[in-house]
Design a protein around this motif. Structure first.
Motif, PDB file in Angstrom:
ATOM      1  N   LEU A   1      99.880 -58.112 125.653  1.00  0.00           N
ATOM      2  CA  LEU A   1      99.228 -57.285 124.386  1.00  0.00           C
ATOM      3  C   LEU A   1      98.569 -59.207 123.603  1.00  0.00           C
ATOM      4  O   LEU A   1      97.405 -59.259 123.123  1.00  0.00           O
ATOM      5  CB  LEU A   1      98.523 -56.459 123.471  1.00  0.00           C
ATOM      6  N   LEU A   2      98.865 -59.752 124.051  1.00  0.00           N
ATOM      7  CA  LEU A   2      98.549 -61.223 123.148  1.00  0.00           C
ATOM      8  C   LEU A   2      97.655 -61.940 123.442  1.00  0.00           C
ATOM      9  O   LEU A   2      96.202 -62.091 122.797  1.00  0.00           O
ATOM     10  CB  LEU A   2     100.100 -62.603 123.885  1.00  0.00           C
ATOM     11  N   LEU A   3      97.671 -61.852 124.665  1.00  0.00           N
ATOM     12  CA  LEU A   3      96.222 -62.739 125.742  1.00  0.00           C
ATOM     13  C   LEU A   3      94.552 -61.562 125.139  1.00  0.00           C
ATOM     14  O   LEU A   3      94.270 -62.156 124.463  1.00  0.00           O
ATOM     15  CB  LEU A   3      96.070 -63.094 126.636  1.00  0.00           C
ATOM     16  N   PRO A   4      95.423 -60.264 124.793  1.00  0.00           N
ATOM     17  CA  PRO A   4      93.963 -59.657 125.088  1.00  0.00           C
ATOM     18  C   PRO A   4      93.678 -60.083 123.404  1.00  0.00           C
ATOM     19  O   PRO A   4      92.359 -59.743 122.798  1.00  0.00           O
ATOM     20  CB  PRO A   4      94.207 -58.034 125.332  1.00  0.00           C
ATOM     21  N   ILE A   5      94.474 -59.639 122.339  1.00  0.00           N
ATOM     22  CA  ILE A   5      94.260 -60.053 120.845  1.00  0.00           C
ATOM     23  C   ILE A   5      94.044 -61.366 119.905  1.00  0.00           C
ATOM     24  O   ILE A   5      93.288 -61.281 119.415  1.00  0.00           O
ATOM     25  CB  ILE A   5      96.086 -59.112 119.790  1.00  0.00           C
ATOM     26  N   SER A   6      94.215 -62.298 121.053  1.00  0.00           N
ATOM     27  CA  SER A   6      93.587 -63.576 120.971  1.00  0.00           C
ATOM     28  C   SER A   6      92.559 -63.444 121.732  1.00  0.00           C
ATOM     29  O   SER A   6      91.500 -64.131 120.156  1.00  0.00           O
ATOM     30  CB  SER A   6      95.364 -64.632 121.533  1.00  0.00           C
ATOM     31  N   TRP A   7      92.211 -63.057 122.643  1.00  0.00           N
ATOM     32  CA  TRP A   7      91.121 -63.255 122.609  1.00  0.00           C
ATOM     33  C   TRP A   7      89.871 -62.657 121.814  1.00  0.00           C
ATOM     34  O   TRP A   7      88.979 -62.996 121.291  1.00  0.00           O
ATOM     35  CB  TRP A   7      91.084 -62.666 124.253  1.00  0.00           C
ATOM     36  N   VAL A   8      89.869 -61.699 121.193  1.00  0.00           N
ATOM     37  CA  VAL A   8      89.003 -61.112 120.158  1.00  0.00           C
ATOM     38  C   VAL A   8      89.590 -61.579 118.541  1.00  0.00           C
ATOM     39  O   VAL A   8      88.303 -61.569 117.595  1.00  0.00           O
ATOM     40  CB  VAL A   8      90.054 -58.908 120.051  1.00  0.00           C
ATOM     41  N   THR A   9      90.791 -62.156 118.720  1.00  0.00           N
ATOM     42  CA  THR A   9      90.676 -62.563 117.341  1.00  0.00           C
ATOM     43  C   THR A   9      90.026 -63.928 117.355  1.00  0.00           C
ATOM     44  O   THR A   9      88.843 -64.445 116.561  1.00  0.00           O
ATOM     45  CB  THR A   9      92.057 -62.712 116.971  1.00  0.00           C
ATOM     46  N   ASP A  10      90.302 -64.455 118.830  1.00  0.00           N
ATOM     47  CA  ASP A  10      89.441 -65.912 118.850  1.00  0.00           C
ATOM     48  C   ASP A  10      87.729 -65.437 118.542  1.00  0.00           C
ATOM     49  O   ASP A  10      87.087 -66.200 117.525  1.00  0.00           O
ATOM     50  CB  ASP A  10      89.531 -66.353 120.189  1.00  0.00           C
ATOM     51  N   LYS A  11      87.326 -64.755 118.895  1.00  0.00           N
ATOM     52  CA  LYS A  11      85.889 -63.806 119.097  1.00  0.00           C
ATOM     53  C   LYS A  11      85.486 -63.245 117.676  1.00  0.00           C
ATOM     54  O   LYS A  11      84.359 -63.705 116.943  1.00  0.00           O
ATOM     55  CB  LYS A  11      85.339 -62.763 120.032  1.00  0.00           C
ATOM     56  N   ILE A  12      85.991 -63.389 116.366  1.00  0.00           N
ATOM     57  CA  ILE A  12      86.464 -62.513 115.431  1.00  0.00           C
ATOM     58  C   ILE A  12      85.612 -64.422 114.614  1.00  0.00           C
ATOM     59  O   ILE A  12      85.621 -64.250 113.710  1.00  0.00           O
ATOM     60  CB  ILE A  12      87.471 -61.796 114.800  1.00  0.00           C
ATOM     61  N   ILE A  13      86.695 -64.725 114.666  1.00  0.00           N
ATOM     62  CA  ILE A  13      86.961 -66.198 114.150  1.00  0.00           C
ATOM     63  C   ILE A  13      85.627 -66.678 114.542  1.00  0.00           C
ATOM     64  O   ILE A  13      84.845 -67.776 113.671  1.00  0.00           O
ATOM     65  CB  ILE A  13      88.304 -66.759 115.017  1.00  0.00           C
ATOM     66  N   GLU A  14      85.213 -66.841 115.744  1.00  0.00           N
ATOM     67  CA  GLU A  14      83.930 -67.305 116.191  1.00  0.00           C
ATOM     68  C   GLU A  14      82.338 -66.979 115.612  1.00  0.00           C
ATOM     69  O   GLU A  14      81.419 -67.106 115.065  1.00  0.00           O
ATOM     70  CB  GLU A  14      83.193 -67.607 117.559  1.00  0.00           C
ATOM     71  N   PHE A  15      82.808 -65.161 115.354  1.00  0.00           N
ATOM     72  CA  PHE A  15      81.425 -64.146 114.570  1.00  0.00           C
ATOM     73  C   PHE A  15      80.966 -65.104 113.424  1.00  0.00           C
ATOM     74  O   PHE A  15      80.713 -65.240 112.462  1.00  0.00           O
ATOM     75  CB  PHE A  15      81.990 -63.132 115.250  1.00  0.00           C
ATOM     76  N   ARG A  16      83.266 -64.823 112.586  1.00  0.00           N
ATOM     77  CA  ARG A  16      82.465 -65.430 111.008  1.00  0.00           C
ATOM     78  C   ARG A  16      82.237 -67.131 111.391  1.00  0.00           C
ATOM     79  O   ARG A  16      81.672 -67.307 110.283  1.00  0.00           O
ATOM     80  CB  ARG A  16      84.109 -65.532 110.810  1.00  0.00           C
ATOM     81  N   ARG A  17      82.072 -67.490 112.050  1.00  0.00           N
ATOM     82  CA  ARG A  17      81.516 -69.377 112.043  1.00  0.00           C
ATOM     83  C   ARG A  17      80.115 -68.896 112.526  1.00  0.00           C
ATOM     84  O   ARG A  17      79.511 -70.188 112.267  1.00  0.00           O
ATOM     85  CB  ARG A  17      82.656 -70.252 112.798  1.00  0.00           C
ATOM     86  N   GLY A  18      79.792 -68.616 112.896  1.00  0.00           N
ATOM     87  CA  GLY A  18      78.584 -68.109 113.668  1.00  0.00           C
ATOM     88  C   GLY A  18      77.961 -68.547 114.239  1.00  0.00           C
ATOM     89  O   GLY A  18      77.214 -69.309 114.693  1.00  0.00           O
ATOM     90  N   TYR A  19      79.147 -68.700 115.287  1.00  0.00           N
ATOM     91  CA  TYR A  19      78.535 -69.530 116.992  1.00  0.00           C
ATOM     92  C   TYR A  19      77.845 -69.033 117.695  1.00  0.00           C
ATOM     93  O   TYR A  19      78.130 -67.539 117.643  1.00  0.00           O
ATOM     94  CB  TYR A  19      80.197 -70.128 117.602  1.00  0.00           C
TER      95      TYR A  19
END
Length: 179
Positions: free
Chosen positions: A161-179
């Motif tokens: 699950l590391l890669l899928p959870i990391s991918w979702v977490t990266d998307k959350i970070i991008e979403f928060r930054r407004g990318y």
């Protein structure tokens, strides 16, 4: 719609932790090999997500606060003793924040810190159980029937699950930054 987007930015990590919290109970009580007489493995999806968040998010009080909130939930729903996880989870998340700045940021370090957190929390809970006389298991039995299956199950699930959870977490970070 913009207001909904702003709210979602704030609660997305909370929702993932809530999913992990629920999965801990659902998986524990539905997988027979974690519940037989010779095995008492404990899934730790919520801890897994907290550790991944600690690696992905910069030093954030938010993740430590989430650790305390879900530690409280864990104490209430799974432990029936208040205060153990509400203290241990934020402590271990803060420790991860400190160690990730000292150590290299790679897969092996992330897995190692997850396993050390997992073992550390369970050993502390076991020792507190001995002190308060709520545990009758010998240390050898605890290692054999609880820690070993817990580590094996969680290591496999962490790697998967590391890669899928990391991918979702990266998307959350991008979403928060407004990318």
């Amino acid at each position: 719609m913009k207001r909904f987007s702003e709210i979602l930015k704030l609660i997305a990590p909370f929702l993932l932790l809530l999913l992990g919290f629920c999965l801990d109970g659902v998986v524990k009580y539905n997988l027979d090999f974690l519940n037989d007489k010779s095995n008492n493995g404990l899934p730790q999806f919520m801890l897994m997500m907290l550790i991944i968040f600690a690696f992905k998010f910069t030093m954030s009080k938010e993740i430590v606060i989430y650790a305390a909130i879900f530690g409280l939930f864990y104490d209430i729903f799974y432990m029936n003793i208040f205060g153990i996880y509400v203290v241990l989870l934020p402590l271990f998340v803060a420790l991860i924040y400190i160690l990730k700045d000292i150590l290299a940021d790679n897969f092996i370090i992330e897995v190692s810190l997850y396993l050390l957190s997992l073992i550390g929390i369970h050993v502390i809970v076991y020792l507190l159980g001995l002190i308060f006389k709520t545990v009758s298991l010998s240390f050898a039995d605890f290692i054999t029937y609880t820690i070993a299956p817990t580590v094996i199950f969680n290591l496999v699930t962490f790697i998967i699950l590391l890669l899928p959870i990391s991918w979702v977490t990266d998307k959350i970070i991008e979403f928060r930054r407004g990318y």
